[in-house]
Structures are given as C-alpha cells and as structure tokens.
Design a protein around this motif. Structure first.
Motif, PDB file in Angstrom:
ATOM      1  N   ASN A  45      -8.985 -14.996  10.789  1.00 34.09           N
ATOM      2  CA  ASN A  45      -9.079 -13.544  10.661  1.00 34.09           C
ATOM      3  C   ASN A  45      -7.783 -12.905  10.179  1.00 34.09           C
ATOM      4  OD1 ASN A  45     -11.766 -13.459  11.512  1.00 34.09           O
ATOM      5  ND2 ASN A  45     -11.173 -13.422  13.671  1.00 34.09           N
ATOM      6  N   PHE A  46      -6.669 -13.577  10.382  1.00 35.90           N
ATOM      7  CA  PHE A  46      -5.362 -13.043   9.969  1.00 35.90           C
ATOM      8  C   PHE A  46      -4.512 -14.223   9.473  1.00 35.90           C
ATOM      9  CE2 PHE A  46      -1.607 -10.163  11.497  1.00 35.90           C
ATOM     10  CZ  PHE A  46      -1.342  -9.838  10.184  1.00 35.90           C
ATOM     11  N   PRO A  47      -4.903 -14.815   8.325  1.00 37.92           N
ATOM     12  CA  PRO A  47      -4.343 -16.108   7.904  1.00 37.92           C
ATOM     13  C   PRO A  47      -2.972 -15.995   7.240  1.00 37.92           C
ATOM     14  CG  PRO A  47      -5.950 -15.382   6.288  1.00 37.92           C
ATOM     15  CD  PRO A  47      -5.938 -14.337   7.381  1.00 37.92           C
ATOM     16  N   ASP A  60      -6.593 -16.477  -1.890  1.00 40.22           N
ATOM     17  CA  ASP A  60      -7.629 -15.885  -1.043  1.00 40.22           C
ATOM     18  C   ASP A  60      -7.083 -15.560   0.350  1.00 40.22           C
ATOM     19  OD1 ASP A  60      -9.399 -16.078  -3.106  1.00 40.22           O
ATOM     20  OD2 ASP A  60     -10.482 -17.828  -2.330  1.00 40.22           O
ATOM     21  N   ALA A  61      -6.376 -16.518   0.968  1.00 41.01           N
ATOM     22  CA  ALA A  61      -5.827 -16.278   2.304  1.00 41.01           C
ATOM     23  C   ALA A  61      -4.788 -15.173   2.269  1.00 41.01           C
ATOM     24  CB  ALA A  61      -5.221 -17.575   2.855  1.00 41.01           C
ATOM     25  N   GLU A  62      -3.981 -15.146   1.217  1.00 44.07           N
ATOM     26  CA  GLU A  62      -2.965 -14.109   1.094  1.00 44.07           C
ATOM     27  C   GLU A  62      -3.600 -12.727   0.988  1.00 44.07           C
ATOM     28  OE1 GLU A  62       0.736 -12.887  -1.882  1.00 44.07           O
ATOM     29  OE2 GLU A  62      -0.197 -14.867  -2.036  1.00 44.07           O
ATOM     30  N   ARG A  63      -4.664 -12.612   0.215  1.00 41.40           N
ATOM     31  CA  ARG A  63      -5.340 -11.312   0.071  1.00 41.40           C
ATOM     32  C   ARG A  63      -5.961 -10.869   1.392  1.00 41.40           C
ATOM     33  NH1 ARG A  63      -7.326 -13.934  -4.778  1.00 41.40           N
ATOM     34  NH2 ARG A  63      -6.211 -13.170  -6.615  1.00 41.40           N
ATOM     35  N   LEU A  64      -6.572 -11.825   2.106  1.00 40.82           N
ATOM     36  CA  LEU A  64      -7.187 -11.474   3.394  1.00 40.82           C
ATOM     37  C   LEU A  64      -6.120 -11.040   4.393  1.00 40.82           C
ATOM     38  CD1 LEU A  64      -9.580 -11.273   5.291  1.00 40.82           C
ATOM     39  CD2 LEU A  64      -9.395 -13.745   5.721  1.00 40.82           C
ATOM     40  N   ALA A  66      -3.264  -9.697   3.688  1.00 43.96           N
ATOM     41  CA  ALA A  66      -2.772  -8.394   3.253  1.00 43.96           C
ATOM     42  C   ALA A  66      -3.720  -7.279   3.686  1.00 43.96           C
ATOM     43  CB  ALA A  66      -2.590  -8.384   1.735  1.00 43.96           C
ATOM     44  N   ARG A  67      -5.018  -7.523   3.579  1.00 41.37           N
ATOM     45  CA  ARG A  67      -5.984  -6.508   4.026  1.00 41.37           C
ATOM     46  C   ARG A  67      -5.881  -6.302   5.533  1.00 41.37           C
ATOM     47  NH1 ARG A  67      -9.473  -9.145   0.266  1.00 41.37           N
ATOM     48  NH2 ARG A  67     -10.527 -10.286   1.937  1.00 41.37           N
ATOM     49  N   ARG A  68      -5.697  -7.385   6.267  1.00 44.33           N
ATOM     50  CA  ARG A  68      -5.562  -7.283   7.720  1.00 44.33           C
ATOM     51  C   ARG A  68      -4.293  -6.510   8.084  1.00 44.33           C
ATOM     52  NH1 ARG A  68      -7.567  -6.568  12.578  1.00 44.33           N
ATOM     53  NH2 ARG A  68      -7.000  -8.103  14.146  1.00 44.33           N
ATOM     54  N   PHE A  69      -3.194  -6.799   7.377  1.00 44.61           N
ATOM     55  CA  PHE A  69      -1.949  -6.071   7.612  1.00 44.61           C
ATOM     56  C   PHE A  69      -2.158  -4.583   7.359  1.00 44.61           C
ATOM     57  CE2 PHE A  69       1.549  -9.374   7.630  1.00 44.61           C
ATOM     58  CZ  PHE A  69       2.240  -8.808   8.684  1.00 44.61           C
ATOM     59  N   HIS A  70      -2.813  -4.247   6.248  1.00 42.57           N
ATOM     60  CA  HIS A  70      -3.033  -2.838   5.908  1.00 42.57           C
ATOM     61  C   HIS A  70      -3.821  -2.140   7.014  1.00 42.57           C
ATOM     62  CE1 HIS A  70      -3.699   0.682   3.385  1.00 42.57           C
ATOM     63  NE2 HIS A  70      -4.979   0.618   3.709  1.00 42.57           N
ATOM     64  N   HIS A  71      -4.834  -2.812   7.523  1.00 39.31           N
ATOM     65  CA  HIS A  71      -5.645  -2.243   8.601  1.00 39.31           C
ATOM     66  C   HIS A  71      -4.806  -2.023   9.857  1.00 39.31           C
ATOM     67  CE1 HIS A  71      -9.129  -1.469  11.111  1.00 39.31           C
ATOM     68  NE2 HIS A  71      -8.803  -2.481  11.908  1.00 39.31           N
ATOM     69  N   LEU A  72      -3.979  -3.010  10.201  1.00 37.04           N
ATOM     70  CA  LEU A  72      -3.153  -2.900  11.413  1.00 37.04           C
ATOM     71  C   LEU A  72      -2.117  -1.795  11.282  1.00 37.04           C
ATOM     72  CD1 LEU A  72      -2.615  -6.684  12.217  1.00 37.04           C
ATOM     73  CD2 LEU A  72      -3.971  -5.050  13.542  1.00 37.04           C
ATOM     74  N   ARG A  73      -1.562  -1.634  10.088  1.00 38.54           N
ATOM     75  CA  ARG A  73      -0.538  -0.601   9.892  1.00 38.54           C
ATOM     76  C   ARG A  73      -1.145   0.788   9.993  1.00 38.54           C
ATOM     77  NH1 ARG A  73       4.077  -3.041   5.804  1.00 38.54           N
ATOM     78  NH2 ARG A  73       5.204  -1.236   6.583  1.00 38.54           N
ATOM     79  N   GLU A  74      -2.416   0.923   9.723  1.00 40.60           N
ATOM     80  CA  GLU A  74      -3.084   2.208   9.902  1.00 40.60           C
ATOM     81  C   GLU A  74      -3.373   2.487  11.375  1.00 40.60           C
ATOM     82  OE1 GLU A  74      -6.561   1.955   7.421  1.00 40.60           O
ATOM     83  OE2 GLU A  74      -5.573   3.077   5.801  1.00 40.60           O
ATOM     84  N   MET A  75      -3.545   1.415  12.163  1.00 40.85           N
ATOM     85  CA  MET A  75      -3.940   1.578  13.565  1.00 40.85           C
ATOM     86  C   MET A  75      -2.751   1.629  14.523  1.00 40.85           C
ATOM     87  SD  MET A  75      -7.240  -0.952  13.987  1.00 40.85           S
ATOM     88  CE  MET A  75      -7.306  -0.564  15.747  1.00 40.85           C
TER      89      MET A  75
END
Length: 299
Positions: A45-47, A60-64, A66-75
């Motif tokens: 989930n956060f590779p 692929d893992a890097e993009r996933l 990055a998306r997880r990081f973006h979500h966490l930085r918003e929260m």
C-alpha cells in the motif's frame, strides 16, 4: 508541513527506535503525526522501498508511493518515515562502494525518496558508529543471515578502521530538498534518546513514546568460533541454521563477549579516526550534532 526522514543506518539501534515509535503510532496519528516504519514502507500500500529498489524504467511502485505520500501530506501536518534500507542494503557489495565508502548509492536513493515524497524541505536523521564496531556488527548480521562466514571475505580488502561518515553526510546534504541533518553517535543513543525523539516529533508527544527492551542481539565470540568450526566440518550445512544454533548455544544475553573479528590495535586506530571524523561532522553547516550533556542520565 513537516517531513522528517530517519535514514536509519544499519546496526545503530535503528530497530529499537522504530519499535518505540511503532508502539505509540496510534497516539501519534491522533495528534497529527503519521509515522511510517518498515512495517508500512515495505508493504504493497505504501511501497517506498520497492520504489527505491526498482530498476530504471519500472516506476509503478514509485508512482503508487508518490500518490500515497500526496494523500498523507493532505491529511497530516507532520510525517516521519524511518527505514534502514532508505540508504541501501546490508550486503557488502551494496553497503560499501569500491573505494570503501559507506552507502555509495545513498544520495541517489535519497533523491528518489524525496521525489516520491513530493519534494522537501526535509530534515534527515542519522546515527553513526565507530568504524571497526560498525563493520563487526554488520558482519555479524550477515553471519546471522547465512550470507558470510569469514571476516576477511566480508571485508574484501577494506580497512575496518576507515569509514567516513562525513563523506556520507556531505553527499546527502547535496540533494535538493535535504534541508538539514540531525546526527548522533550510536554509542550515545541511550542518553540521547529523549532528545532525538523531541527532534523527530512535536516535543509534547516525545514523552508518550515508550522505551522497550533492547532488540536484535548480535553474535557472541564463542558463538562465532563454534559456527566457524561447525561450518568447516559440515560443508553442506545451512549457514543460517548453524548461525541460529550458535546464537542459541552462546547468547550475548548470557554474558558471552561480543564477537570481535578485528585486532585490538585496529579498534584503537578506528577510535582515533572516528574522533577526527566526528570533529569534522561537528563543523559542517546544516548539521546538528547531538551530544550528551555533562550530567545527562538515560531517558
């Protein structure tokens, strides 16, 4: 938004610090701090580690991540990530470069990590250790994993006394987004643990982090001698299983002396070089070097 990256050099009490923080992770999240350690950053989930290890062209893992990081930085207003493999692995060909430099790919991996994180500024955290002791402990880990047997093979011609932490810190701080680095000696960790946590976390939360018992007991000298003897006579034996039996027979917790694959004079030279290296670290810009106060007691 605060981004703190514990780069977690191997064999510097990294696992103990991670376990401490993991025990408080729910309280940290309730107070706006997301803590991600190996249990999280090595998962699907956060590779983060998968992204760091992926060869060029496979993102692929890097993009996933990055998306997880973006979500966490918003929260969360405060992110703390910790993994000993951020800088590289423990195999001798990965941990050391051709010229003996520690974590030769560390800067490139940090650049990739910050890219996944969406950029800095980030505060880095790093523990350093006396070179001969560090090499002995790293060799001990490879023994336990069944990857090595003889110290001279593991060292591959490297001088166990010459490990340049200043060079690593200089390379890390050259990366865009690496704002500053907090450094401490592994040898001072018990006395500095409270101050380290107050740098990593909002100060009022640092006291909520428990202090568990020590983890990751290394190989004792009698265990190593027994292991080497058995391996020479049982040439088809599984080294990892032999190492486990050796540690069970001669555990450090029973008072057996730690493994010392290097000569006493090498440890003396190592200590002298370490002190000179630490003096250089103390003078570097953007380095906060934590040291025990004269009357400091363990926290």
């Amino acid at each position: 938004m605060v981004l703190n990256l514990h780069l977690g050099a191997h064999k510097t009490a990294t696992t103990h610090l991670q376990l401490s923080l993991r025990m408080a992770q729910h309280e940290l999240r309730d107070n706006g701090v997301f803590y991600a350690d190996p249990a999280i950053v090595r998962g699907d989930n956060f590779p983060l580690i998968q992204g760091l290890n992926a060869p060029p062209g496979q993102r692929d893992a890097e993009r996933l991540a990055a998306r997880r990081f973006h979500h966490l930085r918003e929260m969360y207003p405060w992110l703390l990530c910790s993994d000993e493999n951020f800088l590289g692995g423990t195999h001798r060909d990965v941990m050391f470069g051709r010229r003996g430099e520690i974590y030769p790919q560390g800067a490139q991996r940090l650049r990739k990590l910050l890219r996944m994180a969406g950029g800095g500024p980030a505060t880095l955290f790093l523990s350093v250790r006396e070179p001969a002791s560090f090499n002995a402990s790293a060799f001990s880990l490879q023994l336990i994993l069944g990857n090595e047997l003889m110290a001279e093979d593991y060292m591959a011609g490297r001088d166990p006394t010459s490990l340049n932490w200043t060079g690593l810190v200089r390379r890390l701080l050259s990366i865009e987004g690496a704002a500053r680095i907090v450094v401490w000696r592994y040898e001072d960790y018990p006395r500095l643990r409270g101050r380290i946590l107050r740098r990593m976390l909002p100060p009022h939360l640092a006291r909520q982090v428990p202090d568990p018992a020590p983890v990751n007991e290394g190989m004792s000298q009698p265990a190593y001698e027994w292991l080497a003897e058995q391996a020479m006579t049982q040439t088809d034996a599984d080294l990892r299983q032999l190492a486990a039996k050796a540690r069970e027979r001669f555990p450090r917790s029973a008072g057996h002396a730690p493994m010392r694959p290097f000569r006493p004079e090498e440890h003396q030279r190592s200590q002298a070089g370490y002190e000179a290296d630490l003096d250089r670290l103390r003078q570097m810009p953007r380095v906060e070097f934590l040291e025990p106060r004269a009357s400091a007691a363990p926290v």
